[in-house]
Motif scaffolding. Structure first.
Motif, PDB file in Angstrom:
ATOM      1  N   TYR A 116       0.817  -1.208   0.000  1.00  0.00           N
ATOM      2  CA  TYR A 116       0.000   0.000   0.000  1.00  0.00           C
ATOM      3  C   TYR A 116       0.849   1.256   0.000  1.00  0.00           C
ATOM      4  CZ  TYR A 116      -4.346  -2.479   1.396  1.00  0.00           C
ATOM      5  OH  TYR A 116      -5.460  -3.257   1.466  1.00  0.00           O
ATOM      6  N   GLY A 117       2.138   1.148   0.361  1.00  0.00           N
ATOM      7  CA  GLY A 117       2.987   2.326   0.503  1.00  0.00           C
ATOM      8  C   GLY A 117       2.685   3.080   1.786  1.00  0.00           C
ATOM      9  N   LEU A 118       2.306   2.342   2.824  1.00  0.00           N
ATOM     10  CA  LEU A 118       1.924   2.953   4.096  1.00  0.00           C
ATOM     11  C   LEU A 118       2.798   2.422   5.222  1.00  0.00           C
ATOM     12  CD1 LEU A 118      -1.947   2.592   3.715  1.00  0.00           C
ATOM     13  CD2 LEU A 118      -0.568   4.625   3.279  1.00  0.00           C
ATOM     14  N   ASN A 119       2.633   3.005   6.402  1.00  0.00           N
ATOM     15  CA  ASN A 119       3.325   2.475   7.573  1.00  0.00           C
ATOM     16  C   ASN A 119       2.341   1.715   8.456  1.00  0.00           C
ATOM     17  OD1 ASN A 119       2.058   4.236   9.517  1.00  0.00           O
ATOM     18  ND2 ASN A 119       3.493   5.857   8.962  1.00  0.00           N
ATOM     19  N   HIS A 120       2.856   1.184   9.548  1.00  0.00           N
ATOM     20  CA  HIS A 120       2.049   0.341  10.433  1.00  0.00           C
ATOM     21  C   HIS A 120       0.832   1.083  10.996  1.00  0.00           C
ATOM     22  CE1 HIS A 120       1.133  -2.741  13.404  1.00  0.00           C
ATOM     23  NE2 HIS A 120       1.088  -1.777  14.300  1.00  0.00           N
ATOM     24  N   ASN A 121       1.020   2.320  11.457  1.00  0.00           N
ATOM     25  CA  ASN A 121      -0.104   3.084  12.016  1.00  0.00           C
ATOM     26  C   ASN A 121      -1.168   3.369  10.961  1.00  0.00           C
ATOM     27  OD1 ASN A 121       0.896   3.178  14.611  1.00  0.00           O
ATOM     28  ND2 ASN A 121       1.939   5.134  14.293  1.00  0.00           N
ATOM     29  N   ASP A 122      -0.731   3.679   9.745  1.00  0.00           N
ATOM     30  CA  ASP A 122      -1.683   3.926   8.660  1.00  0.00           C
ATOM     31  C   ASP A 122      -2.528   2.687   8.397  1.00  0.00           C
ATOM     32  OD1 ASP A 122      -0.292   6.343   8.430  1.00  0.00           O
ATOM     33  OD2 ASP A 122       0.779   5.731   6.623  1.00  0.00           O
ATOM     34  N   LEU A 123      -1.845   1.546   8.301  1.00  0.00           N
ATOM     35  CA  LEU A 123      -2.552   0.295   8.027  1.00  0.00           C
ATOM     36  C   LEU A 123      -3.493  -0.062   9.177  1.00  0.00           C
ATOM     37  CD1 LEU A 123      -2.938  -2.028   6.049  1.00  0.00           C
ATOM     38  CD2 LEU A 123      -1.081  -3.221   7.217  1.00  0.00           C
ATOM     39  N   ARG A 124      -3.040   0.169  10.414  1.00  0.00           N
ATOM     40  CA  ARG A 124      -3.896  -0.106  11.571  1.00  0.00           C
ATOM     41  C   ARG A 124      -5.168   0.735  11.493  1.00  0.00           C
ATOM     42  NH1 ARG A 124      -1.033   0.652  17.052  1.00  0.00           N
ATOM     43  NH2 ARG A 124      -1.275   2.813  16.454  1.00  0.00           N
ATOM     44  N   CYS A 125      -5.042   1.992  11.096  1.00  0.00           N
ATOM     45  CA  CYS A 125      -6.230   2.854  10.987  1.00  0.00           C
ATOM     46  C   CYS A 125      -7.146   2.395   9.848  1.00  0.00           C
ATOM     47  CB  CYS A 125      -5.818   4.309  10.823  1.00  0.00           C
ATOM     48  SG  CYS A 125      -5.142   4.988  12.363  1.00  0.00           S
ATOM     49  N   LEU A 126      -6.578   1.937   8.742  1.00  0.00           N
ATOM     50  CA  LEU A 126      -7.405   1.373   7.665  1.00  0.00           C
ATOM     51  C   LEU A 126      -8.181   0.163   8.167  1.00  0.00           C
ATOM     52  CD1 LEU A 126      -5.143   1.494   4.476  1.00  0.00           C
ATOM     53  CD2 LEU A 126      -7.182   2.861   4.959  1.00  0.00           C
ATOM     54  N   GLU A 127      -7.512  -0.684   8.942  1.00  0.00           N
ATOM     55  CA  GLU A 127      -8.184  -1.872   9.486  1.00  0.00           C
ATOM     56  C   GLU A 127      -9.316  -1.470  10.428  1.00  0.00           C
ATOM     57  OE1 GLU A 127      -7.805  -5.211   8.707  1.00  0.00           O
ATOM     58  OE2 GLU A 127      -6.710  -4.262   7.076  1.00  0.00           O
ATOM     59  N   ILE A 128      -9.088  -0.448  11.241  1.00  0.00           N
ATOM     60  CA  ILE A 128     -10.138   0.032  12.146  1.00  0.00           C
ATOM     61  C   ILE A 128     -11.321   0.563  11.351  1.00  0.00           C
ATOM     62  CG2 ILE A 128     -10.714   1.828  13.837  1.00  0.00           C
ATOM     63  CD1 ILE A 128      -7.771   1.453  14.880  1.00  0.00           C
TER      64      ILE A 128
END
Length: 164
Positions: free
Chosen positions: A40-52
């Motif tokens: 996705y070109g994102l970091n862990h926090n970004d991905l965590r927020c997408l999952e939320i």
């Protein structure tokens, strides 16, 4: 990452094996998420927020910050990156004119399906052979273990660590 404490020699063998399997699942899931974030070109926090956002649906930024355990400043940066990348959109709240809500974009839904479809199918294939009663017991066990994690996350966040 700090080393995990060595297993207690007094633990029952099946409990020790279970804890080791959980650690392995956690580690492999972390590696999977790193691969997805890289795609996705994102970091862990970004991905965590997408999952939320995927799990909880549209959220005000303040609630997204709380659910992700990020500061308001950090969540602003995360949302800016997600919107900039086209994975999320901001819109004015219908209940509070002063606030915005964040939701997943249609483009993210397509990317998510392409990314997770095979993972989901393979996981379903593994679980499909397990009797329903065992799955219900397993879900209950996972819920109790998740609560252990929540309790200790709150404990570790609230108290300063002391070193001897």
């Amino acid at each position: 990452m700090a080393d995990v404490a060595e297993p207690d020699a007094t633990l029952r063998e099946d409990v020790a094996e279970t804890l080791n399997a959980i650690r392995e699942l956690h580690a492999t899931h972390g590696a999977l998420l790193e691969s997805v974030a890289g795609r996705y070109g994102l970091n862990h926090n970004d991905l965590r927020c997408l999952e939320i956002l995927h799990r909880e649906g549209e959220q005000p930024a303040q609630r997204l910050a709380m659910l992700s355990n990020l500061s308001p400043a950090a969540i602003t940066k995360v949302v800016d990156r997600l919107v900039g990348a086209g994975y999320a959109v901001r819109r004015q709240s219908t209940t509070d004119r002063r606030s915005q809500v964040i939701r997943l974009s249609d483009g993210h839904a397509e990317l998510r399906a392409a990314t997770w479809e095979r993972v989901h199918a393979d996981a379903v294939a593994v679980l499909d052979d397990v009797p329903s009663a065992e799955l219900r017991d397993f879900v209950g066990l996972l819920g109790r273990l998740a609560e252990v994690n929540r309790v200790h996350a709150r404990r570790l966040s609230a108290a300063p660590e002391t070193t001897g």
